[in-house]
Each structure stands twice: as C-alpha cells, then as structure tokens.
Scaffold this motif. Sequence first.
Motif, PDB file in Angstrom:
ATOM      1  N   LYS A 187      20.453   3.840  57.901  1.00 28.76           N
ATOM      2  CA  LYS A 187      19.863   4.108  59.211  1.00 28.76           C
ATOM      3  C   LYS A 187      19.518   5.587  59.290  1.00 28.76           C
ATOM      4  CE  LYS A 187      20.630   2.852  64.062  1.00 28.76           C
ATOM      5  NZ  LYS A 187      19.909   3.991  64.674  1.00 28.76           N
ATOM      6  N   GLN A 213      29.651  17.471  62.821  1.00 28.64           N
ATOM      7  CA  GLN A 213      29.995  16.073  62.610  1.00 28.64           C
ATOM      8  C   GLN A 213      31.149  15.910  61.623  1.00 28.64           C
ATOM      9  OE1 GLN A 213      26.216  16.674  62.199  1.00 28.64           O
ATOM     10  NE2 GLN A 213      25.310  14.846  63.083  1.00 28.64           N
ATOM     11  N   TRP A 228      19.812   8.670  61.491  1.00 29.87           N
ATOM     12  CA  TRP A 228      20.656   8.994  62.641  1.00 29.87           C
ATOM     13  C   TRP A 228      19.910   9.858  63.649  1.00 29.87           C
ATOM     14  CZ3 TRP A 228      22.127  14.145  63.501  1.00 29.87           C
ATOM     15  CH2 TRP A 228      22.021  15.034  62.411  1.00 29.87           C
ATOM     16  N   ASP A 253      29.775   7.777  64.009  1.00 29.08           N
ATOM     17  CA  ASP A 253      30.113   6.354  64.070  1.00 29.08           C
ATOM     18  C   ASP A 253      29.735   5.632  62.779  1.00 29.08           C
ATOM     19  OD1 ASP A 253      31.100   6.690  66.612  1.00 29.08           O
ATOM     20  OD2 ASP A 253      29.302   5.963  67.627  1.00 29.08           O
ATOM     21  N   LEU A 254      28.615   6.008  62.167  1.00 29.31           N
ATOM     22  CA  LEU A 254      28.186   5.376  60.922  1.00 29.31           C
ATOM     23  C   LEU A 254      29.177   5.654  59.789  1.00 29.31           C
ATOM     24  CD1 LEU A 254      24.345   6.106  61.109  1.00 29.31           C
ATOM     25  CD2 LEU A 254      25.417   3.837  61.131  1.00 29.31           C
ATOM     26  N   SER A 299      21.942   8.160  54.942  1.00 30.27           N
ATOM     27  CA  SER A 299      21.351   8.405  56.250  1.00 30.27           C
ATOM     28  C   SER A 299      20.697   9.785  56.260  1.00 30.27           C
ATOM     29  CB  SER A 299      22.401   8.322  57.359  1.00 30.27           C
ATOM     30  OG  SER A 299      21.803   8.361  58.639  1.00 30.27           O
ATOM     31  N   GLU A 303      26.123   9.305  66.726  1.00 29.33           N
ATOM     32  CA  GLU A 303      25.701   8.147  65.948  1.00 29.33           C
ATOM     33  C   GLU A 303      26.074   8.318  64.476  1.00 29.33           C
ATOM     34  OE1 GLU A 303      21.780   5.310  65.401  1.00 29.33           O
ATOM     35  OE2 GLU A 303      21.466   7.444  65.807  1.00 29.33           O
ATOM     36  N   THR A 354      21.596  11.048  66.848  1.00 30.89           N
ATOM     37  CA  THR A 354      22.506  11.963  67.545  1.00 30.89           C
ATOM     38  C   THR A 354      23.728  12.223  66.677  1.00 30.89           C
ATOM     39  OG1 THR A 354      23.801  10.230  68.636  1.00 30.89           O
ATOM     40  CG2 THR A 354      21.801  10.989  69.765  1.00 30.89           C
TER      41      THR A 354
END
Length: 352
Positions: A209, A236, A211, A219-220, A165, A216, A213
């Motif tokens: 994906k 994060q 990202w 969560d990934l 990501s 997000e 935010t």
Amino acid sequence: MKRKTIFSGGTAITLALSVVATPALAEGEVNILTWEGYADQSFVAQFEQESGCKVTATYVGSNDDFAPKLAAGGGVYDLITPSIDTTKTMIEAGFVEPLDTSKISEWNNIYEKFRNAEGINHDGAVYGMPYSWGAIAFMYRVDKFPTPPTSIADLWSEAVKGRVSLWDDKSAIYVAARLNGDNDIYNLTDEQIEKAKAKLIEQKPLVRKYWATAGELVDLYAAGEVWISNTWAGYQSSLIKEKGIEVAEFIPKENAEGWMDSWMVVKDTPNLDCAYKFLNMQSSELGQCGVANVNGYSAANPVAAKKCMSPEQYEALHQDDPDYLNSLLLWENLGERIEAYTNAWNAVKSAN
C-alpha cells in the motif's frame, strides 16, 4: 500518543508547575493547518494556559493538501506549516503574508541556512519561520532482514513482494529517479521523469500500500503487512518501537531527501496576536523540544534545543552536525515543473 520526556528533572518540574499555576484565560484562538505532532497537547496545553489562546489543529498528510484547503477560503486557518518545497507556492498564490521577525524573539537563533532559504524569502520579505527538519529516510523490520538493506533497490526486490510501502506523494518520483542514477531530482527532464514513472510501475506488484499518513504506516508495520518503506525519520520508527516491533532506519547509498517545515501566517488572519504568541512558543525551548519529543524531528533553533535536550539527544538529532544537514538533498520548489512530477505520480497510482 505517548510523550517521550527529555527535559532535565528541574526543568520538567518548572514546566509542570507553570501549567498548574497559570489560569486558562481563553482570550483568543489560533487555528492551524499542520502535520501530526505539531500541536501535541504535551506542549500545546501549557501554551494555552499561559497565553489564553485556544489552539485548534487540522492535520495534513501531504504538502499537496495545503493549497486546496486554503483556496476554499472562509478564513478557517491562521497558521500553516508547509515544507520548503511548497512554501514558495503559498507565497505566490497570495495565501500567506510577510512575517514581522522582530516579533519573534528567537529568530536570530534559528539556523542561518534555514532563515536564508529561498523558499521562505521573497521580494525582500520573510514569509516563514523555520520550525523542524529531517530526512526522508528508509526503514525496515529488523527481524525480516538477516542482511540490513543499504540501497533503494532493496524496495524493488522480489524477496519483499507485497511487503513494500512508499509515501503517497510526488516525492516517490525522487526515489525512483535516484535509483535510475538521475540525482538532480528537482530538475528532472521529461525523459527522466518518464523513466522514474516506469520504475515505479515496475515496483507496483511488490507494494502492499502507498501510505498517506504517519499513523497509517505505523499500523501497516504493526499488522505485519509492511517490512520496508520510506519514512519521516525519527517519527514513525519511534511509534512502531513502542508497539514492541524492532525497526531500523537507514540512509541508502543513493542518498536521501531532506525537508524543513516552516510556520507561515495566513493572509489577513483575524487572530494575529495569538498567531505570534504561538510562533514564539514554537521557536522556544517548549516548542522545539516539544516537536523533538513527540515526532523525533530535529529542531530549527539549535540554541533552544541545546537548553532542553540531553547531550545524547542533541547529537542523535544532528543538531551539532552541519555536514549531515548539508549532505541531504533538501527539498526545492519545483515551480512550473510540479505538474509534470504530480502527473507522473498519479499515473503510477492509476496504472494496472
């Protein structure tokens, strides 16, 4: 969001008593457009109690969000926190007004490098109060890499296909440019931008994906969908670790970008008194350790930070390490070249 308390016992008790003892006056308000964590209740609640200013926050996921929201008008926001590559755009567009630094008691304790930054100084006036800073580091799941990654090239490896990501931001061009050996990332030629775009398109089959935010990306990782990415250093990774997933950050051999966010006063705000009260809180121990506790970012005021951080945290956040700060490729305003970078990134996202 779970708070990570780092105040000494005596300080923590003092702050807690202050919240209880001071009535909520609700005499004013301040509306801010900012990043996640910059208006966390772990420190904003005390400010509201003591100042009587109600804080309402709207969050952004990219520096590209500030201009459209301000251009919509309507006097919705009083304060914004763009990064150093975007502040000049806010000034030139007339969205913000000069600061009266004499009203900010901690002003002279902020790092001189930040106070003198070109991005917040214009025509002899100061337009931004530096707040926090850090690196755009890289991060990976420890259990998925028997050999720790050391290079940006590790995000282009077939071994991590579908588990990569990148931040959905024009700064992805900076990442690919460094991988190509083009290190003057804020002054890329058209040819170099095209090469970076091609490199990112080459990577697309590996990307799970892009990202948008902080939440997000967390969560990934938590879902096991992403194993390696870039990240807002310290933030994060701490949230992911709270979920029981071991991740590690690293600065690749191709170096990393650095950022600095500043509070700016929106032009003609009707809530100027509360705005300056908020600026004073954010530059004080409460605000500086507040952002460090919640986001894991470094503080712009090392004097305040030293009073409320443990020696271990002060060192971990490089507050006493100017060489680390100076080694980062601190974001710069792209000026008229911003369109070329943005168009290239949009072309990457739309490519098949």
